[in-house]
Structure formats: C-alpha cells, structure tokens
Motif scaffolding. Structure first.
Motif, PDB file in Angstrom:
ATOM      1  N   SER A 221       1.102  -1.292   0.261  1.00 47.81           N
ATOM      2  CA  SER A 221       0.111   0.075  -0.104  1.00 47.81           C
ATOM      3  C   SER A 221       1.055   1.195  -0.092  1.00 47.81           C
ATOM      4  O   SER A 221       2.080   1.056   0.213  1.00 47.81           O
ATOM      5  CB  SER A 221      -0.836   0.080   1.295  1.00 47.81           C
ATOM      6  N   PRO A 222       0.448   2.430  -0.429  1.00 47.95           N
ATOM      7  CA  PRO A 222       1.153   3.679  -0.461  1.00 47.95           C
ATOM      8  C   PRO A 222       1.695   4.045   0.995  1.00 47.95           C
ATOM      9  O   PRO A 222       2.919   4.385   1.159  1.00 47.95           O
ATOM     10  CB  PRO A 222       0.095   4.784  -0.713  1.00 47.95           C
TER      11      PRO A 222
ATOM     12  N   ALA B 240       5.098   5.975  -8.185  1.00 49.27           N
ATOM     13  CA  ALA B 240       6.092   5.679  -9.288  1.00 49.27           C
ATOM     14  C   ALA B 240       6.281   4.303  -8.947  1.00 49.27           C
ATOM     15  O   ALA B 240       6.665   3.499 -10.136  1.00 49.27           O
ATOM     16  CB  ALA B 240       7.112   6.537  -9.834  1.00 49.27           C
ATOM     17  N   CYS B 241       6.848   3.764  -7.770  1.00 50.09           N
ATOM     18  CA  CYS B 241       7.221   2.393  -7.668  1.00 50.09           C
ATOM     19  C   CYS B 241       6.192   1.607  -7.749  1.00 50.09           C
ATOM     20  O   CYS B 241       6.533   0.212  -7.712  1.00 50.09           O
ATOM     21  CB  CYS B 241       8.153   2.477  -6.162  1.00 50.09           C
ATOM     22  N   GLY B 242       5.005   1.996  -7.726  1.00 47.45           N
ATOM     23  CA  GLY B 242       3.877   0.789  -7.850  1.00 47.45           C
ATOM     24  C   GLY B 242       3.845   0.062  -6.666  1.00 47.45           C
ATOM     25  O   GLY B 242       3.101  -1.079  -6.889  1.00 47.45           O
ATOM     26  N   GLY B 243       4.211   0.250  -5.596  1.00 46.06           N
ATOM     27  CA  GLY B 243       4.197  -0.521  -4.559  1.00 46.06           C
ATOM     28  C   GLY B 243       4.933  -1.906  -4.427  1.00 46.06           C
ATOM     29  O   GLY B 243       5.016  -2.721  -3.600  1.00 46.06           O
ATOM     30  N   LEU B 244       6.096  -1.811  -5.212  1.00 52.30           N
ATOM     31  CA  LEU B 244       6.818  -2.935  -5.449  1.00 52.30           C
ATOM     32  C   LEU B 244       8.286  -2.464  -4.292  1.00 52.30           C
ATOM     33  O   LEU B 244       8.887  -1.685  -4.638  1.00 52.30           O
ATOM     34  CB  LEU B 244       7.479  -3.016  -6.869  1.00 52.30           C
ATOM     35  N   PRO B 245       8.289  -3.273  -3.449  1.00 54.76           N
ATOM     36  CA  PRO B 245       9.388  -3.007  -2.443  1.00 54.76           C
ATOM     37  C   PRO B 245      10.705  -3.158  -3.034  1.00 54.76           C
ATOM     38  O   PRO B 245      11.510  -2.191  -2.707  1.00 54.76           O
ATOM     39  CB  PRO B 245       9.395  -4.246  -1.435  1.00 54.76           C
ATOM     40  N   LEU B 246      11.228  -3.679  -3.936  1.00 47.37           N
ATOM     41  CA  LEU B 246      12.500  -3.636  -4.859  1.00 47.37           C
ATOM     42  C   LEU B 246      12.633  -2.402  -5.288  1.00 47.37           C
ATOM     43  O   LEU B 246      13.594  -1.643  -5.138  1.00 47.37           O
ATOM     44  CB  LEU B 246      12.699  -4.583  -5.886  1.00 47.37           C
ATOM     45  N   ALA B 247      11.580  -1.684  -6.140  1.00 53.05           N
ATOM     46  CA  ALA B 247      11.493  -0.440  -6.561  1.00 53.05           C
ATOM     47  C   ALA B 247      11.793   0.516  -5.611  1.00 53.05           C
ATOM     48  O   ALA B 247      12.416   1.717  -5.727  1.00 53.05           O
ATOM     49  CB  ALA B 247      10.303  -0.231  -7.404  1.00 53.05           C
TER      50      ALA B 247
ATOM     51  N   ARG C  95      13.015  13.247 -12.377  1.00 52.56           N
ATOM     52  CA  ARG C  95      13.609  12.119 -13.462  1.00 52.56           C
ATOM     53  C   ARG C  95      12.979  10.971 -13.583  1.00 52.56           C
ATOM     54  O   ARG C  95      13.164   9.970 -14.555  1.00 52.56           O
ATOM     55  CB  ARG C  95      15.055  11.854 -12.627  1.00 52.56           C
ATOM     56  N   LEU C  96      12.350  10.467 -12.369  1.00 52.17           N
ATOM     57  CA  LEU C  96      11.485   9.252 -12.598  1.00 52.17           C
ATOM     58  C   LEU C  96      10.592   9.368 -13.566  1.00 52.17           C
ATOM     59  O   LEU C  96      10.454   8.233 -14.373  1.00 52.17           O
ATOM     60  CB  LEU C  96      10.838   8.792 -11.270  1.00 52.17           C
ATOM     61  N   HIS C  97      10.065  10.446 -13.782  1.00 51.96           N
ATOM     62  CA  HIS C  97       8.726  10.507 -14.808  1.00 51.96           C
ATOM     63  C   HIS C  97       9.404  10.432 -16.096  1.00 51.96           C
ATOM     64  O   HIS C  97       8.794  10.130 -17.027  1.00 51.96           O
ATOM     65  CB  HIS C  97       8.062  11.974 -14.447  1.00 51.96           C
ATOM     66  N   LYS C  98      10.655  10.859 -16.500  1.00 54.94           N
ATOM     67  CA  LYS C  98      11.390  10.802 -17.735  1.00 54.94           C
ATOM     68  C   LYS C  98      11.945   9.402 -17.813  1.00 54.94           C
ATOM     69  O   LYS C  98      11.794   9.129 -19.014  1.00 54.94           O
ATOM     70  CB  LYS C  98      12.381  12.013 -17.650  1.00 54.94           C
ATOM     71  N   ARG C  99      12.487   8.890 -16.863  1.00 54.48           N
ATOM     72  CA  ARG C  99      13.087   7.560 -17.176  1.00 54.48           C
ATOM     73  C   ARG C  99      12.816   6.738 -16.018  1.00 54.48           C
ATOM     74  O   ARG C  99      13.982   6.426 -15.316  1.00 54.48           O
ATOM     75  CB  ARG C  99      14.586   7.737 -17.422  1.00 54.48           C
ATOM     76  N   LEU C 100      11.713   6.067 -16.095  1.00 49.70           N
ATOM     77  CA  LEU C 100      11.172   5.340 -14.931  1.00 49.70           C
ATOM     78  C   LEU C 100      12.276   4.031 -14.564  1.00 49.70           C
ATOM     79  O   LEU C 100      12.985   3.955 -13.549  1.00 49.70           O
ATOM     80  CB  LEU C 100      10.020   4.883 -15.034  1.00 49.70           C
ATOM     81  N   LEU C 101      12.122   3.217 -15.601  1.00 47.32           N
ATOM     82  CA  LEU C 101      13.036   2.072 -15.208  1.00 47.32           C
ATOM     83  C   LEU C 101      14.566   2.185 -15.292  1.00 47.32           C
ATOM     84  O   LEU C 101      15.183   1.579 -14.257  1.00 47.32           O
ATOM     85  CB  LEU C 101      12.764   1.040 -16.453  1.00 47.32           C
ATOM     86  N   SER C 102      14.908   3.066 -15.972  1.00 41.69           N
ATOM     87  CA  SER C 102      16.341   3.207 -15.745  1.00 41.69           C
ATOM     88  C   SER C 102      16.854   3.891 -14.490  1.00 41.69           C
ATOM     89  O   SER C 102      17.796   3.775 -14.057  1.00 41.69           O
ATOM     90  CB  SER C 102      17.059   4.076 -17.011  1.00 41.69           C
ATOM     91  N   MET C 103      15.835   4.581 -13.868  1.00 35.96           N
ATOM     92  CA  MET C 103      16.089   5.265 -12.611  1.00 35.96           C
ATOM     93  C   MET C 103      16.060   4.336 -11.453  1.00 35.96           C
ATOM     94  O   MET C 103      16.454   4.469 -10.450  1.00 35.96           O
ATOM     95  CB  MET C 103      15.304   6.240 -12.161  1.00 35.96           C
TER      96      MET C 103
ATOM     97  N   HIS D 237       0.579  -4.703 -13.797  1.00 35.09           N
ATOM     98  CA  HIS D 237       1.226  -3.588 -12.863  1.00 35.09           C
ATOM     99  C   HIS D 237       1.729  -2.551 -13.754  1.00 35.09           C
ATOM    100  O   HIS D 237       2.535  -2.656 -14.794  1.00 35.09           O
ATOM    101  CB  HIS D 237       2.174  -4.453 -12.065  1.00 35.09           C
ATOM    102  N   ASP D 238       2.006  -1.460 -13.115  1.00 31.25           N
ATOM    103  CA  ASP D 238       2.345  -0.090 -13.995  1.00 31.25           C
ATOM    104  C   ASP D 238       3.601  -0.216 -14.343  1.00 31.25           C
ATOM    105  O   ASP D 238       4.124   0.091 -15.468  1.00 31.25           O
ATOM    106  CB  ASP D 238       2.213   1.095 -12.873  1.00 31.25           C
ATOM    107  N   LEU D 239       4.669  -0.798 -13.546  1.00 33.34           N
ATOM    108  CA  LEU D 239       6.123  -0.939 -14.157  1.00 33.34           C
ATOM    109  C   LEU D 239       6.149  -2.080 -15.149  1.00 33.34           C
ATOM    110  O   LEU D 239       7.016  -1.876 -15.885  1.00 33.34           O
ATOM    111  CB  LEU D 239       6.951  -1.199 -12.777  1.00 33.34           C
ATOM    112  N   LEU D 240       5.404  -3.067 -15.024  1.00 35.04           N
ATOM    113  CA  LEU D 240       5.239  -4.162 -16.010  1.00 35.04           C
ATOM    114  C   LEU D 240       4.635  -3.397 -17.352  1.00 35.04           C
ATOM    115  O   LEU D 240       5.145  -3.931 -18.344  1.00 35.04           O
ATOM    116  CB  LEU D 240       4.454  -5.264 -15.715  1.00 35.04           C
TER     117      LEU D 240
END
Length: 939
Positions: A432-433, A462-469, A491-499, A582-585
């Motif tokens: 959860s948030p 932006a991390c979508g609730g994933l503890p690893l993120a 920066r997250l909004h521009k390059r989410l996965l690379s950040m 999931h958002d990151l997926l």
C-alpha cells in the motif's frame, strides 16, 4: 453429510448412501484431500484422466454433476482453482482420524495409556481395506500426499502398539509386532517395540537373538549398523537393566548436531533484511504453518508467489531466520534461478545440497532419481528447513522435497505453482502507499520524507508498491543526500525503469528475466496488454488487440497470470475474468512493443475498430443526447466478439456502466497514436451515455483531448469538437464567458468551410451563450446579437431542411425571445419545437428530443406567467425523463414543477419538489443545480 476417503470413497446423506460414479469418485477424493487450500484445474484433470489435453469441458461437466449431488459445497473456481467447502454439520473421516490420533497422543503424554489405546483404535478403525482406494496416484504431488497419509496411519499404528505395550499387553503384542515387521523389516521403531515386548514377556534371550539377526540384516541390506537407540536398548536388555518406564520416555534422544559438511549442520540462509517492513500477516501465516513440521505425517510446503520485485525472497529469508530454532538440524538454501535464461540444473543442485549435508563426493549417485533418493534418506528423521528460491515450476521443486515428516519446505516463485494438495499458497500483492512510505522512510530517514511529503508520495506511487523499486529509489536517494525529492520525481517521470537500478539491483532486470522466458504467444499478449486500460481488462479485449480466438487468448492470459505478469482483479459483465498489468510491467511491455511498430499499429487499429463496433451497438439502444443529431449506425461486424455483442443487446446500460472507463481510455490511446478520426467516432458514440449519466466533466476532458490532437487543417472536425466542448463548459459557473471564444471560432470555421448544418447548430448555441451573458452589466446588446444568431441559424436550418438543426434553433430563439419579454412569440416557437421533436421521436431512444422540447416549453410558460400549463408540462417532462432513465432530467422537471407550484401559491408542495430535485442533483454531482434549488427552498 458424511464423507469418507480412508477406504473406498463413501458419501452418505442421513441414512442414505449417495451414488457417485468412478470418475466422480476420483474427482471428489482429490477435492477432499486438497481441503480449503484448493487445487488447480490441471492437477484435477491429471488426477482423474491422467492428462490435461482437451479435458477442460469434461472437468466442468464432472464438477457440475458433483455440485448437483453435493449442493452448496463446491463453489466456483477461485484464483484458477477449485475446492470443496464442508458445512459445520458435515463429517469427514480424515478429520476425525486426525482428531482421534491427536487425542490419543495427548492421553499418552498424560499417562492415560488405556484411554490412548481406545482413541487410537477408533482412529485406525476408520481406515478401509484397501486404504485410500479412490485416491489417485498421479500426478506426483497427489502421489506424495497419498504416501504422507499412509505414513500418518503407520505412525498412528506404532503409537497404538506403544500404548498397548505400556498397558502391559506384552504377550498379546508379540504376534501383532511380528506381522508388522514382515511388512517393514528394517523399521527401528518396530524392532525396538518387539525387543521390549519380548523382554517384558520374559523372553530376554529371544530379544537379544532378534537384535543379532537385525544386525546381520542391516549389514546385508544397507551396510549400516543399528542406530544409537537400538544399541542402547540391546545393552539394557543384556545387562537386565530395562525398567518399566514408558517407551516414549525411553525415546528421548539428544538432537544430532554433528552432521553436515565438516561436521557442521547446514546454515545456508542469506542474511535477513535489517529494515524489513510490512508483511506481518504473511509472516505469521507462514511461520505458523511451517512450525507444524513433525506434528503430522506431512512435510509442510509453503509457496510464496508474486510479480518481480514484490519481495518474495526477502519475506522467505525473514521467515526462515525466524524459524531457525524450530529446525535445529539446519537450513538448506538453494537459488534455482528458474526465471533466468540459465536456470540451475537439478543434478548440480542435488550434488551441492548432498555435499552440504555431509555426503562425500564419491558416494553421490550419478542420476537425479539416485541423488533424490539419497537426499531423502539423509534428511529422514531430521528437522531441516529447505528454502528453494526463484523456481519456475514444480519440476524444480519435486526432487528437493524431503520424503518424511520433520522437515519443511518454503518456495518462492513468480509463477503460481501447481502444487496440488498440501501446499500452502501465499500470494504477495504490492505494498500500500503507506507501507511503501514506511519502507522509504526506513532507508532515507523520516525527516527527509517530511521535508517534501508530496514528492515522497509521488516516488512511492511511481514505484507501484514494489518493495524492490522502493528500495532502489531509497538507495539512490541515500547516495545523493542533497538531492531534493522533487528532482528525483522529475527524473523518475522521464526515465522510470532506468532510474530504478542501483548497486546491482534493477527492477527492469527482474522483469526482463520473466519476459525472455515466455513463449512467443505469451510474450506477444504481454506486450499488447500495455495498450489496455491500467485499471483492468477482459480477455475479449486482448483478443480484439491480437486478432485471436477469445478462448485461446484467455488461456494465454491465465498462463501470464500464473507467472505473475498479470493479476486478476475480478470479473466483467459477462462473468469473465478481468486482468491488470502492474504499472512497472506496463512500462516495460510498452517499451518492448515500441520495438515492434508494425505489430503495435495493427493492434491499435483492430482495438479501435472493435471498440467502435461495440460502442455503436450500445449507443443505438440508449436515449440520445438531445442537443445534437444522432450519429450514423455502423453496420460492420469484424472485430468485436459475438458474445460481447449479445451482452450489449441484452443489457446495453449494464455493459456501458462497466465499460465506459475503457471507452474513454481507448479514445485517449487513439489520440496518442495518431488515430484522431477513430477517436472522434468513439467519442461521438459515448456522448449520449455520458450526458444521460451527468458525467459532464469526463465528457469535457474527452473533447479537450481531441481538440489538442486534431490538426488545425481538420477544420470541420475541429469545429465540431469545439462546439461540443463549449456546450459542456457552459454547464459550469462562469461557463458562458469561457465558452464564448470557442463558439466564435466555431462559427467562423463553419462559415469558411461551408458547413451549413454545423453553422446553424453553432449559431444556436452561441445565441444561448450570449443570452446567458446578456444578464451582466454593459451586455444588454448581447441579447440582440443572440436573437440575430438564433434567427440566422433557424433560417439556415429551414433552407437545408434539417429538422435537428431546426429544433435547436427553435429552442434557442424561443429562450432569447422569452428573455426579451416577447412571450407570445416565444411560446409559439416553443410549440413549434415540440412539434418538430415529436416528428423526430419515431423510436424510443429519440424521445429525448421531445423531453428537452417539453422542458423548454414548460420554462417558457413559467416566464410568461402561465403556471398551470407549466405544471402539466413539467409532469410530462418528468415522466418522459424517467422512461429515458435520465435522472438529471427528472430533477430539472421537479424543479420546474416546484417553480410552477410556488407561482400558484402551493408552497408546501413546491418545497417537496425542490427537495426531491436537490437529492437527485447532489447524487449526480450537480452541485450548482442543487445550490440553486436550495436557494428556492429558503425563499
């Protein structure tokens, strides 16, 4: 009802037996063994028919027949699995067996040996011959479960023999023990019992001879000597020192601590996370379940599943460390890399584990079956926790399962494992948030979170609730203590996965492992799913995207769900599962789809046309938006599934209520991918529903998006979008002022393009807008301009002989004249508008034009001081609004009726109407309308 499986399967209802065919017996026995954990369809099919190919319908038929025989006990599939739910008044022989065995053991521990004998005999009497006759022996998990049950019976039999021995039945036991040993000659427990019974019966020399014979047999069969307990028992008998203490006391053996590599018990667990956060309920469930190791005849197996980065391994490590005292013989940890491109070989893994358990290299068999057998032999009688991390399927798990009670197994996997009966499934969902913020605060400090709470919330979102993120974001922020959180958000909004990668950790790498292991059909659907609405989609939507058969796509979606690359979020209006990515997926999938532009463009085209077909069919069946003409009915049937079309025919309102969010999302997707004309077609066909449901804000947002998407060269379409947006803007406070420039642009564009139909409608709407603005100071000239616009529009509408354009112009002119005080002309035009609307109302859906014309005429009557006819017209409007399911229309009619009743001096009745109107307006989000009615109540 009474259920029995320990012999032949039996079901009794009262005094009568329920007849169940052979196939159904296997099916029911499997469900009963699975218990509340449930069992997946594949395992059921393998258990009953030996395979899964083409068995889906047979399984559904068999389950349906069982439901008729056992009403209310077999619910619909849940999380792709089936289960049986026994009622409180039902009985089950396995449950009764276990209860009686536990009762007997408690009685043994309290010294009540005679009562223990009675309890254990009653427990064993529940077993039939042959035992478990209708319990399938395939697949492997059911075979393992079956063996565990037989082991439970064997342990209970030995408990009974011990209790009888402790009651003094030395002579009576000798024959029973010899019969048991004929079946299991190497059992140390049975041999110890026989030797003790012989000694207590006065056959001391016979007991010693039996021991000597056992030494020879063990040397021949295993090359090993008798265990410490038997050697000690032999010495006590030889020295005539065996006393009459109970055998349980005699069995207290110091736990083995000198085994494993180098004489050390294996302790291979990775370090526990120091800032572990959340998952309290899951930790408690896992710990409680795994602590049952050794208390039943089972090896408890727990499976933790979930998407990449959700914290499966961290939870497993935490629980394993918590349970270390309960497994004094050690903890084995294996990372199987099942979802990588190089999963561990079972042979190599077993070799490493056997070495850790102290087996010399020269004694390790060459084959997997040989190594598995030795592994289980080494673990027999020990208390070891086995943790198998990152497995891809049961084929990696089965060879590493201990064979006898005392051990426990914990598995982590992105896949939902088909483990069958006895496996406890724990599915991890994203944090959860609040939990995500707590974890971030543990990493970067609470003060830094408090310094910019909004940015911190954006980070965890932006991390979508994933503890690893969250952990990676925290690591990067910890490395840059002077970074403002807002900078990191940008920066997250521009390059989410690379950040989201740092210090060897990367969210994208975990997703990539899962994606790259997918077969082509699954990989394609995974990519295409990124085009569907984040809130959830059905299988038929994915089928429209990919152009495949719905049933085939549903199977692919189910497989993706089992791999935790999608999650189920309920069912749709057809009762079919809805899935969410999931958002990151989604971000990862969209990036992979962008690498396949042809595939993406074809899919978007199919999706748009499919939704256009469905929206057109639904729009045909509901009341029209009354300010604009109906859109053309599409006759094509190319991409929309037939069962979805039928559901719309059956219940268009229900379908639209379920799918309107999807329709609006598809409009957005079309605009983002340059398909503005298809987006326009969809928008036109969802407008009537949005109007009827008073969802004006969503409608305005939709038209704004289209306005931003169209090129200025699309003059006619851009003008239509501006016209519809202006009409919606005029609903709000100050709306006329904001809508006026848009309408000026509309009129100019339609004049230049020669669009006379559109021009007449825009002139009418601008007349209404100017009439509203004319009430302000220094705007009296606007009323004359409004009359000119309405007159010009009416002239054009009659010239082109278009009744829809004529209707809106008549209503506009009538309201302008009424505002000027020219009530006779206004009423005449109002009656003309009603007559035109009646001609248009050939179908029930078109009666919305008549409803608005009657409402306008009621208002004109009120302005003219004719309250009685205004009241009658308001009643007609209310009834017609109810027929058309237009709640806001009913509320407006009640308000007009209240105005008429107030004018007639019937104040109490008027207030009742106003109260009704307020309630409906508030329920529909019409705050300004409700405020206006409340003000009338206070007068």
């Amino acid at each position: 009802m009474r259920f029995a499986i320990l012999g032949r399967l039996q079901v009794e209802c009262g005094d009568e037996s329920v007849e169940i065919t052979r196939t159904r017996r296997s099916l029911l026995a499997t469900l009963l063994l699975a218990g509340s954990d449930g069992i997946v369809a594949e395992t059921l099919m393998q258990a009953v028919w030996g395979d899964t190919h083409g068995r889906e319908n047979s399984l559904k038929t068999a389950l349906s027949q069982l439901r008729q025989l056992l009403p209310g006990r077999i619910p619909s599939a849940r999380n792709h699995g089936y289960r049986i739910v026994l009622r409180p008044e039902d009985s089950f022989d396995l449950t009764e067996f276990r209860r009686l065995v536990e009762e007997g053991r408690v009685q043994i521990s309290t010294g009540d040996q005679h009562a223990a004998v009675a309890s254990l005999r009653r427990a064993l009497d529940l077993w039939g011959d042959p035992p478990l006759a209708d319990v399938p022996e395939d697949p492997l998990r059911l075979a393992t479960w079956r063996q565990e049950l037989l082991w439970e019976r064997k342990v209970a039999q030995q408990d009974l023999l011990k209790a009888r021995l402790n009651t003094g039945e030395h002579h009576q036991l000798l024959g029973d023990l010899r019969r048991e040993l004929a079946e299991d000659q190497l059992s140390e427990m049975l041999n110890a019992l026989l030797m003790t019974a012989l000694y207590r019966a006065g056959y001391r020399v016979e007991a010693l001879r039996h021991y000597d014979g056992l030494v020879t047999l063990l040397a021949q069969e295993t090359g090993a000597d008798p265990g410490a307990r038997l050697r000690r028992l032999r010495d006590e008998i030889a020295n005539d020192a065996l006393d009459l203490r109970t055998l349980d006391e005699d069995e207290q053996v110091t736990p083995v601590t000198t085994w494993g590599a180098g004489g050390l018990p294996p302790a291979q667990l990775p370090p526990a996370v120091s800032d572990f956060t959340g998952r309290a309920a899951e930790m408690e469930e896992l710990a409680r379940y795994l602590r049952t190791a050794g208390q039943t005849g089972r090896v408890p197996i727990a499976s933790i599943s979930g998407p990449p980065g959700v914290g499966k391994s961290a939870l497993a490590h935490q629980v394993a460390h918590l349970l270390r005292p309960h497994f004094p013989d050690g903890q084995v940890y294996v990372h199987l890399a099942g979802m990588s491109d190089q999963p561990r070989e079972t042979t190599d893994v077993l070799g490493e584990v056997l070495a850790a358990l102290g087996v010399e290299l020269g004694h390790v068999p060459a084959t997997v079956p040989g190594r598995t057998a030795l592994y289980r032999s080494v673990l027999a009688g020990r208390q070891v926790l086995v943790v198998l991390d990152d497995v891809s399927g049961m084929h990696q798990v089965d060879p590493l399962l201990p064979g006898t009670p005392g051990c426990a197994v914990m598995v982590t996997s992105r896949a939902q494992l088909v483990g069958g009966a006895g496996m406890r499934m724990v599915r991890l969902e994203p944090f959860s948030p609040e939990e995500s913020l707590s974890l971030l605060g543990e990493i970067i400090g609470a003060k830094r979170i408090q310094s910019d709470a909004v940015a911190a919330a954006d980070i965890v979102d932006a991390c979508g609730g994933l503890p690893l993120a969250v952990r990676i974001a925290g690591a990067r922020l910890s490395g840059q203590p002077n970074w403002p959180l807002a900078t990191f958000v940008t920066r997250l909004h521009k390059r989410l996965l690379s950040m989201l990668q740092a210090d060897g950790m990367a969210v994208e790498a975990g997703i990539a492992d899962s994606y790259e292991s997918l077969p082509d059909p699954e990989a394609r659907v995974f990519r295409l799913a990124s085009l569907l609405r984040p809130g959830g989609f059905a299988g038929w939507e994915a089928a429209m995207l990919g152009g495949g058969d719905v049933d085939d796509v549903e199977e692919v979606l189910e497989r993706l769900s089992r791999r935790s690359l999608l999650s189920m979020v309920g069912v749709d209006s057809l009762g079919q599962p809805r899935y969410r990515q999931h958002d990151l997926l989604r971000v990862f999938a969209a990036a992979r789809l962008a690498e396949q532009p042809n595939e993406r463009d074809r899919a978007i085209h199919r999706l748009m046309l499919g939704w256009l077909e469905l929206a057109s069919l639904a729009d045909e069946q509901i009341a029209r938006e009354p300010h604009d003409p109906p859109v053309m009915v599409l006759g094509m049937v190319m991409f929309a599934p037939s069962d979805v079309r039928q559901s719309i025919v059956d219940d268009a309102d229900g379908w639209l209520a379920t799918e309107v969010a999807n329709l609006l999302y598809v409009v957005r997707i079309a605009c983002e991918h340059g398909q503005q004309r298809l987006a326009m077609g969809l928008a036109l066909r969802v407008t009537s529903y949005l109007y009827r449901e008073s969802r004006h804000r969503e409608a305005a947002d939709m038209w704004r998006l289209l306005l931003q998407s169209f090129s200025p060269t699309d003059v006619r379409l851009t003008a239509e979008v501006r016209h519809r947006l202006a009409a919606l803007i005029m609903h709000g406070p100050g709306g006329a002022q904001r809508a006026s420039p848009l309408l000026d642009d509309c009129v100019q564009a339609r004049e230049s393009s020669g669009d006379l139909f559109g021009l007449a409608r825009s002139l009418a709407l601008r007349a209404v807008c100017r009439r509203q603005l004319s009430s302000g100071p220094d705007h009296s000239d606007l009323l004359s301009e409004a009359e000119a616009d309405a007159g010009r529009g009416l002239h054009i509408a009659r010239d082109i002989a278009n009744p829809h354009a004529e209707l809106v112009c008549l209503r506009a002119m009538a309201t302008v004249l009424s505002t000027r005080g020219d009530h006779e002309r206004a009423l005449a035009l109002g009656h003309e508008a009603v007559a035109v609307a009646e001609q248009l109302a050939e179908r029930p859906q078109d009666r919305s034009y008549l409803r608005l014309a009657l409402q306008t005429l009621a208002m004109l009557m009120l302005n003219a001081g004719r309250a009685e006819p205004a009241l009658r017209l308001s009643e007609q409007t209310r009834e017609l609004s109810a027929e058309l399911l237009h709640r806001a229309g009913q509320a407006r009619a009640q308000e007009l009726a209240g105005d008429a009743l107030a004018a007639l001096g019937r104040r109490q009745e008027a207030d009742e109407r106003y109260k009704d109107a307020v309630a409906v307006f508030e329920a529909d989000g019409g705050a300004e309308d409700a405020k206006r009615c409340r003000a009338k109540l206070a007068e």
